[in-house]
Design a protein around this motif. Structure first.
Motif: not given
Length: 124
Positions: A45, A47, A56, A60-64, A67-68
């Protein structure tokens, strides 16, 4: 000298019009990267925050930050960086972040998207 440079930067470089232009070009970059990723069928994805755009290695985009960190792939990242560097284009030396500056042009964005498309074609 430092204060004069800071004042010039704030008055002549960091303007509303410069930020609006950078955000618009970053949006074009993000859209182009999303098209390339979809066309090449990789589960990644894109961002974007303002003038910063990043690929990324997840669907789906990491939330924190945890996760990144978990989705980083040093080998693929290294391949992308080398591919671009060998063609005269440098992106930030960490992650897959691309920053649009006041001097970035639409042609620069198109070239980067095209090169990343070529790179993904070879990697995939």
């Amino acid at each position: 000298l430092m204060l004069a440079a800071m004042r010039a930067n704030l008055a002549e470089v960091m303007t509303e019009s410069a930020y609006a232009r950078m955000a618009e070009l970053a949006g074009q970059l993000a859209a182009g990267l999303r098209e390339v990723i979809a066309r090449r069928g990789v589960p990644w994805c894109v961002t974007q925050v303002g003038a910063r755009t990043e690929i990324q290695f997840a669907a789906s985009a990491p939330r924190n930050g945890s996760e990144a960190g978990a989705i980083l792939d040093g080998e693929v990242e290294h391949l992308l960086h080398l591919f671009l560097a060998n063609r005269g284009v440098l992106i930030t030396p960490f992650h897959n972040m691309m920053l649009v500056c006041p001097h970035t042009t639409a042609a620069d964005v198109a070239r980067l998207v095209s090169l990343l498309d070529d790179g993904l074609a070879q990697i995939v």
